[in-house]
Design a protein around this motif. Structure first.
Motif, PDB file in Angstrom:
ATOM      1  N   GLY A  62       8.682   1.409   9.910  1.00 49.28           N
ATOM      2  CA  GLY A  62       7.202   1.982  10.087  1.00 49.28           C
ATOM      3  C   GLY A  62       6.175   1.263   9.514  1.00 49.28           C
ATOM      4  O   GLY A  62       4.988   1.744   9.561  1.00 49.28           O
ATOM      5  N   ALA A 113       3.128  -1.358   9.278  1.00 51.37           N
ATOM      6  CA  ALA A 113       2.357  -2.613   9.873  1.00 51.37           C
ATOM      7  C   ALA A 113       1.846  -3.557   8.980  1.00 51.37           C
ATOM      8  O   ALA A 113       1.883  -3.281   7.814  1.00 51.37           O
ATOM      9  N   TYR A 173       0.977  -1.163   0.053  1.00 47.74           N
ATOM     10  CA  TYR A 173      -0.171  -0.191  -0.085  1.00 47.74           C
ATOM     11  C   TYR A 173       0.903   1.300  -0.010  1.00 47.74           C
ATOM     12  O   TYR A 173       2.084   1.388   0.486  1.00 47.74           O
ATOM     13  N   GLY A 174       0.167   2.294  -0.470  1.00 49.89           N
ATOM     14  CA  GLY A 174       0.800   3.752  -0.312  1.00 49.89           C
ATOM     15  C   GLY A 174       2.325   3.773  -1.166  1.00 49.89           C
ATOM     16  O   GLY A 174       2.264   3.020  -2.178  1.00 49.89           O
ATOM     17  N   ARG A 175       3.273   4.233  -0.439  1.00 55.56           N
ATOM     18  CA  ARG A 175       4.377   4.527  -1.003  1.00 55.56           C
ATOM     19  C   ARG A 175       5.160   3.169  -1.344  1.00 55.56           C
ATOM     20  O   ARG A 175       5.845   3.113  -2.186  1.00 55.56           O
ATOM     21  N   LEU A 217       1.515  -2.003   5.268  1.00 58.46           N
ATOM     22  CA  LEU A 217       0.871  -0.838   5.486  1.00 58.46           C
ATOM     23  C   LEU A 217       1.798   0.134   6.041  1.00 58.46           C
ATOM     24  O   LEU A 217       2.200   0.291   7.317  1.00 58.46           O
ATOM     25  N   PRO A 218       2.253   1.052   5.187  1.00 55.87           N
ATOM     26  CA  PRO A 218       3.252   2.335   5.640  1.00 55.87           C
ATOM     27  C   PRO A 218       2.616   3.159   6.519  1.00 55.87           C
ATOM     28  O   PRO A 218       1.378   3.201   6.616  1.00 55.87           O
ATOM     29  N   PRO A 219       3.343   3.937   7.184  1.00 54.15           N
ATOM     30  CA  PRO A 219       2.555   5.011   7.724  1.00 54.15           C
ATOM     31  C   PRO A 219       1.553   5.846   7.048  1.00 54.15           C
ATOM     32  O   PRO A 219       1.639   6.157   5.991  1.00 54.15           O
ATOM     33  N   VAL A 220       0.378   5.975   7.961  1.00 57.20           N
ATOM     34  CA  VAL A 220      -0.816   6.594   7.116  1.00 57.20           C
ATOM     35  C   VAL A 220      -0.998   7.776   7.199  1.00 57.20           C
ATOM     36  O   VAL A 220      -0.464   8.773   7.971  1.00 57.20           O
ATOM     37  N   SER A 221      -1.792   8.529   6.234  1.00 61.87           N
ATOM     38  CA  SER A 221      -1.914   9.932   5.823  1.00 61.87           C
ATOM     39  C   SER A 221      -3.382  10.292   5.394  1.00 61.87           C
ATOM     40  O   SER A 221      -3.420  11.280   4.588  1.00 61.87           O
TER      41      SER A 221
END
Lengths: 147, 82, 147, 82
Positions: free
Chosen positions: D51, D53, D8-10, D76-80
């Protein structure tokens, strides 16, 4: 009875206020509605009549908008208060605040509603299911609050 | 001098009227004097005026404010908007 | 991409949430919109793409709604988050809280948006006018936050 | 055992793929083991996994969680959000 930017005797509408305050630099929008609820101090409420000293109330609401902008650095603040007799669920006051970030938006919105309750020359009379009516106890106006 | 008095909120109910006219031979009436005249005319106001603010021409004024002929004086009881 | 009560890939709409949360015993309604703004850290923003772990995000948003009800005693709390690419001014998150009184409504609304930013498995990628894109630094998820 | 991995994400950008398949002869893989396998395959993840999860079947799990054949493991990287 009269219409103005601040005091209206017709149902308050969110859409025009959103359009009026549109702002591409705002990332947070906080809206507060005060609505007529179905009971107060355990008594079933039927409806509520709001009365204002309209010209003075407009001045006070415009001042509170300006204070919200200055004290919290929000980008937009608009307040409208309705007068006349409102049924359950109808909106008596509507506050729209836009800011770059959420913290200022929440704080300015909260400031505005608290100031309205302290300083706006507006009175409400509750009408109960029982048929009785009562003016609610209120907050004495202070000269310094307004001048 | 004539002063047009307007009662707001419960005061309207207390005195049984939305407005009243004060018509006096002399000038130089202060808001404090006006309050006294109104209490004399409407005894029910005696227990109310402690929490009442006076607005003259859309500005809240102090007790020593000097009224002029034709002024509108609004009696504003404790507020409960929002 | 999918639709649900919490995660949507279409523009967020206030009216259905207001209808869904209608409540005659509430006297305060606080609405929060997070919107895409035109700059971040001084860089002009063109648009924003939101991605979610949809099933987990739905679970987390439902939990936050429940926590808002329980911790603040508010009567209604609904949260929606949009995913996909949003243009300037579009709404990424929408929170509707209704309560008997305003203090609880403001506090629950603020709690909800803060919790979303800490705990919802959602990521944003900013697209700049310059043509560059960047994933924003975020908050590491904690196991205890969700289980 | 087979594990279906989703980035996910980056992380998706970092590894250049949205998903990956892990296919192993032995069973008993923990999330910690999986992280090691992924770092070996995608060295770029070494500086990221601190970082990150892991969610297995829509629940965030600890490092010692034992994966089963067919599990989906989401990184799941740090969320924003918000």
């Amino acid at each position: 009875m009269r219409m103005s930017r601040w005091i209206l005797d017709t149902p308050l509408q969110l859409e025009p206020l959103l359009a009026e305050t549109e702002d591409p630099a705002s990332g947070a929008l906080v809206i507060f509605y005060g609505t007529v609820r179905n009971e107060n101090d355990g008594q079933p409420v039927h409806s509520m009549t709001y009365e204002a000293h309209a010209t003075l109330a407009e001045k006070v609401l415009a001042e509170i908008e300006q204070e919200a902008l200055e004290r919290f650095g929000v980008r937009r603040c608009r307040i409208q208060h309705r007068i006349g007799t409102l049924q359950l669920g109808e909106t008596s006051v509507l506050i729209v605040v836009r800011a770059a970030h959420r913290d200022a938006a929440y704080r300015a919105s909260r400031y505005a509603i608290d100031a309205i309750k302290q300083r706006a020359p507006i009175w409400k009379e509750e009408h109960y299911i029982s048929g009785e009516s009562r003016y609610l106890d209120g907050v004495p106006l202070q000269q310094k609050d307004i001048e | 001098m004539k002063i047009h008095v307007v009662f707001y909120g419960r005061l309207k109910q207390d005195v049984g009227a939305k407005t009243a006219e004060i018509d006096l031979a002399q000038d130089g009436l202060t808001v404090h004097d006006l309050a006294g005249l109104l209490e004399a005319r409407y005894p029910v106001l005696r227990e109310r005026l402690g929490g009442v603010a006076f607005a003259v021409n859309d500005t809240i004024v102090a007790d020593d404010y000097c009224l002029r002929d034709g002024d509108e004086a609004a009696l504003l009881p404790p507020v409960s908007g929002g």
